[in-house]
Design an enzyme around this catalytic site. Structure first.
Site, PDB file in Angstrom:
ATOM      1  N   ASN A  75      31.550  31.848  36.942  1.00 58.60           N
ATOM      2  CA  ASN A  75      30.174  31.942  35.556  1.00 58.60           C
ATOM      3  C   ASN A  75      30.708  33.123  35.495  1.00 58.60           C
ATOM      4  O   ASN A  75      29.949  33.958  33.594  1.00 58.60           O
ATOM      5  CB  ASN A  75      28.843  32.030  36.777  1.00 58.60           C
ATOM      6  N   TYR A  76      30.958  33.994  36.158  1.00 57.46           N
ATOM      7  CA  TYR A  76      30.709  35.804  36.183  1.00 57.46           C
ATOM      8  C   TYR A  76      32.055  36.963  35.541  1.00 57.46           C
ATOM      9  O   TYR A  76      32.151  37.922  35.209  1.00 57.46           O
ATOM     10  CB  TYR A  76      30.056  36.285  36.912  1.00 57.46           C
TER      11      TYR A  76
END
Length: 796
Positions: A754-755
């Site tokens: 996600n990051y």
DNA sequence: GCTACTACTTAGCACCGCCGTT
DNA sequence: AACGGCGGTGCTAAGTAGTAGC
């Protein structure tokens, strides 16, 4: 990996260090470690603060901490980061251009190349992959054929990231329109409950329950050995809801005391079922799987503007007991079965409407072109809305993923000014602005979440804006100790040296609000985000997290990787960079119970390899004495003393004897089954004698250190070759051990997924010649298809 | 302005199946 | 052939953030 690179000056180290190693578990109370006036020195001293230019470092998040390797977190500042990458503003308009791509999928699931609408699809096409599935082995045998087939099955993957802006006019409308046509087959409901009839006990006596009551009792029984079943809130909520269900059928016994309930019989039944399932033959398992796939088949794909896309969660969530995390007041509440009457579908006006289950109808069928959900319903426990979306690999998800990272990358250009502005506002006389600036500082430097306010019917967790008095302790001159439960009730503990003014502000805000109250009492996430949006279009608090994560990853990766590193070394660097991000984002996991054991075993295996290498070296010396003085062959194995060697050799001998015996028995069994005469006992003795000889040899070699008999066809060249191979294996294993050790309390998956901008990873793979499969598994490769073709020079 | 609602991303847990080991 | 550990995956809870409605 000897960790001896302790060479960075203190002043260059990251300014703060995580203080507590132990992970914290849901629901564990957060102890108030200290009062404001009496800071706990044991907590404080771990942080090293030296006021340097690094404090003004614009690039490194403060939270670049690491429990055991602060040195790696230290960063050399480079204002130069600012000038790079002219960010192309042009947001490509999406078009429908299609590109033919061969499917990488090996599974034989590739489908027909015709991209058809589901209304016309169904059985014929859907059945094909199914029939293939059961014959994986066969397919392997006929690899050539399947290769040809794969080419036939060449599938159209919509490469939206390559589509040109001047393409079709179809998608030219405003950005809120997500689709022109949307078709799918609705959702899959869980099967009806089938009573098992196992009687649980009440007050020691077996009781008969209505199917509905039995179902709910079984939900609880299944969790009997888990923490949930021991949680009083969980018990209370379950029992309340179960009693309601019991009351619905007058034939149910009167049950008033939870303590008198014995769910064990049902639990045991489930255990038996599990056992049975394990015992099933391959064929049975396969058959069940096939049946499952057949049922799922119609729901797996949807069609967006004619393109086939995978659906994520087409299954309606089955009933059960709500498993809220942390101290959730509603945990254990009965989550009711969802009826079609509660489910709304979203699809094209002219699309064929999926049939609801017999005797039922849909709540509604809408054509909301601004939405990406296919189906939705409201869940009864918290009243939240659930959705069916496309899978992670879909164009919709991919596009928003790319936009997310592009936005975070945009922030790079703005961040300097934003920091300048909020630093100034730290002194603002208007308290609201001052709070906002202080919060921005924390979000920016510590990658905290925004922290929306939560209700009483939820677990008490906080983020930046909702931090309360007791969540930050002050320690002069300017250390902040954070200790609070964040998302999923994961504890965030961190001690940070902050700007003097930030420290002063927090102190002031705390004084103003008092214990139990929110520190930023004039600040809401909405207000904060409004302001952020005025700083940069589209900016919100969460962008800082993405930005910080990706930026940190890029920096660490660049710093840690070297061209000439071996592949395992490169992977260690990759994982370390990944780890730094995970630490930054506080993605924790509890060390598995078997971690220590696992590490020991790894070490043993490493030593065993070293032992083999030593023997090889001795052979080498025997062949070519001149090597005795050559490095590295003359080096001693550091962690292998005489005692260990003796023990190891004894073990080896024991194992050899065992092997000989087993081999003998096996041979005899085989002979017996073939109706032949077994080998005489003397045969075994023969083998054992060989082992005895080996033992004697080893003992002799041990006495005359390093002198060895040359066996068989050993040549200098061969031995050297073998030694090198052994070196590699040892190095790889050591690296693996380091990696595992450093990973024991940190979960890398979430940041990776996600990051971290996947383009950083793909570019790195290109640059350092690392196969992409090493850094992404199949799922992630599919999810990040859009990022795969970046140039090696690409940077975040 | 506030709350409620909606839509979407982020997150950890639990289970499952594979693979290397015994 | 059974075992057991591990990564991958499915599941769904728990966030963020924008908008609708008052």
């Amino acid at each position: 990996m000897s960790d001896s690179e302790d060479d960075l000056p203190l002043a260059q180290r990251a300014v703060q260090i995580k203080t507590t190693a132990s992970p914290v578990h849901r629901g564990s109370p957060v102890p108030l470690r200290m009062s404001e006036d009496t800071p706990d020195p044991s907590q404080a001293h771990t942080s090293v603060y030296i006021k340097t230019e690094e404090d003004s470092d614009d690039d490194m998040p403060l939270a670049m901490r690491s429990n055991n390797n602060a040195k790696r977190s230290a960063t050399i500042k480079s204002e130069s980061d600012e000038e790079d990458i002219p960010l192309s503003k042009k947001r490509k308009k999406l078009s429908l251009k299609k590109t033919k791509v061969k499917r990488e999928d090996e599974s034989g699931l590739a489908t027909s190349k015709r991209s058809r609408a589901p209304s016309s699809s169904s059985d014929e096409e859907d059945a094909k992959p199914l029939s293939k599935r059961g014959k994986i082995k066969k397919e392997e045998k006929t690899k050539k054929t399947s290769k040809v087939k794969k080419e036939e099955n060449e599938e159209e993957i919509y490469k939206w990231w390559e589509a040109s802006s001047s393409g079709d006019k179809q998608q030219e409308q405003d950005e809120t329109t997500k689709w022109m046509t949307l078709q799918h087959n609705g959702v899959l409901f869980p099967p009806d409950y089938e009573p098992h009839g196992v009687k649980m006990k009440y007050d020691g006596k077996p009781i008969t329950l209505s199917p509905e009551a039995e179902e709910v009792a079984s939900f609880f029984a299944a969790l009997l050995e888990s923490d949930h079943a021991k949680n009083p809130t969980f018990q209370k909520n379950f029992f309340r809801d179960w009693k309601d269900v019991l009351k619905k059928d007058p034939r149910n016994p009167k049950i008033t005391s939870f303590e008198k309930c014995d769910f064990r019989p049902i639990w045991e039944k489930f255990e038996k079922d599990k056992e049975k399932k394990k015992q099933m033959t391959k064929e049975e398992k396969l058959r069940i799987k096939e049946e499952r796939t057949k049922i799922e088949e119609p729901f797996i794909h949807a069609y967006v503007d004619g393109r086939k896309e995978k659906v994520g969660n087409f299954r309606i969530e089955p009933p059960g007991l709500f498993r809220g995390r942390g101290d959730h007041p509603k945990t254990g509440t009965l989550k009711q079965r969802v009826a079609p009457e509660q489910v709304t579908l979203n699809l094209s006006k002219d699309a064929k409407i999926p049939k609801p289950p017999k005797g039922h109808k849909w709540a509604d069928v809408v054509n909301d072109q601004t939405a990406t959900w296919l189906a939705t319903w409201k869940e009864n426990v918290n009243g939240t809305i659930k959705y069916v979306f496309l899978a992670q690999s879909s164009a919709w998800k991919g596009q928003s993923d790319m936009q997310k990272f592009d936005k975070a990358r945009d922030l790079k250009k703005y961040v300097k000014q934003i920091r300048k502005d909020y630093t100034k506002e730290l002194y603002d006389k208007e308290m609201a602005k001052r709070q906002r600036a202080t919060a921005m500082y924390l979000i920016d430097r510590l990658a905290l979440r925004a922290g929306n306010e939560k209700g009483d019917d939820e677990a008490d967790t906080v983020g930046c804006c909702s931090l309360r008095y007791e969540h930050i302790q002050l320690e002069p001159p300017h250390t902040l100790h954070f200790d609070f439960l964040g998302k999923d009730s994961i504890r965030y503990q961190n001690s940070v040296q902050v700007e003097t003014q930030v420290y002063k502000n927090i102190k002031l805000f705390k004084k103003q609000v008092g214990p139990g109250s929110m520190i930023f009492d004039r600040l809401t996430t909405t207000g904060l985000n409004k302001h952020l949006n005025s700083c940069m279009p589209g900016l919100s608090a969460k962008v800082f997290r993405t930005y910080n994560a990706s930026h940190t990853f890029q920096q660490q990766l660049d710093k840690l990787t070297h061209k000439d590193d071996s592949l395992p070394d490169k992977m260690l660097s990759f994982n370390r960079a990944n780890r730094d991000v995970a630490v930054l984002c506080n993605h924790q996991r509890s060390a598995s119970k078997s971690h220590g054991q696992m590490m020991e075993r790894l070490q043993d295996r490493t030593r065993a390899l070293k032992y083999q290498r030593m023997k090889l070296r001795h052979t080498l010396f025997a062949l070519e004495p001149s090597y005795k003085k050559k490095s590295p062959y003359n080096e001693l194995e550091s962690d292998m003393d005489d005692e260990w060697i003796a023990n190891h050799e004894t073990e080896l001998i024991v194992k050899e004897r065992e092997k000989a015996r087993i081999k003998f028995e096996k041979q005899n069994e085989k002979l017996k089954s073939e109706g032949e005469r077994p080998l005489p006992e003397s045969h075994l003795k023969e083998s054992l004698k060989l082992v005895d000889e080996m033992e004697a040899r080893l003992i002799k070699e041990r006495k005359k250190k390093g002198v060895i008999e040359i066996k068989g066809k050993a040549t200098t060249e061969r031995v050297l070759n073998n030694i090198e191979k052994m070196d590699q294996r040892i190095a790889a294993m050591k690296i693996q051990a380091t990696d595992k050790e450093e990973n024991k309390e940190i979960a890398l998956g979430t940041s990776k997924m996600n990051y971290i901008d996947p383009r950083i990873s793909f570019a790195w793979c290109q640059k350092y010649d690392v196969p992409v499969q090493k850094v992404f598994n199949k799922t992630l490769l599919e999810k990040f298809r859009w990022a795969q073709e970046v140039n090696a020079k690409w940077t975040f």
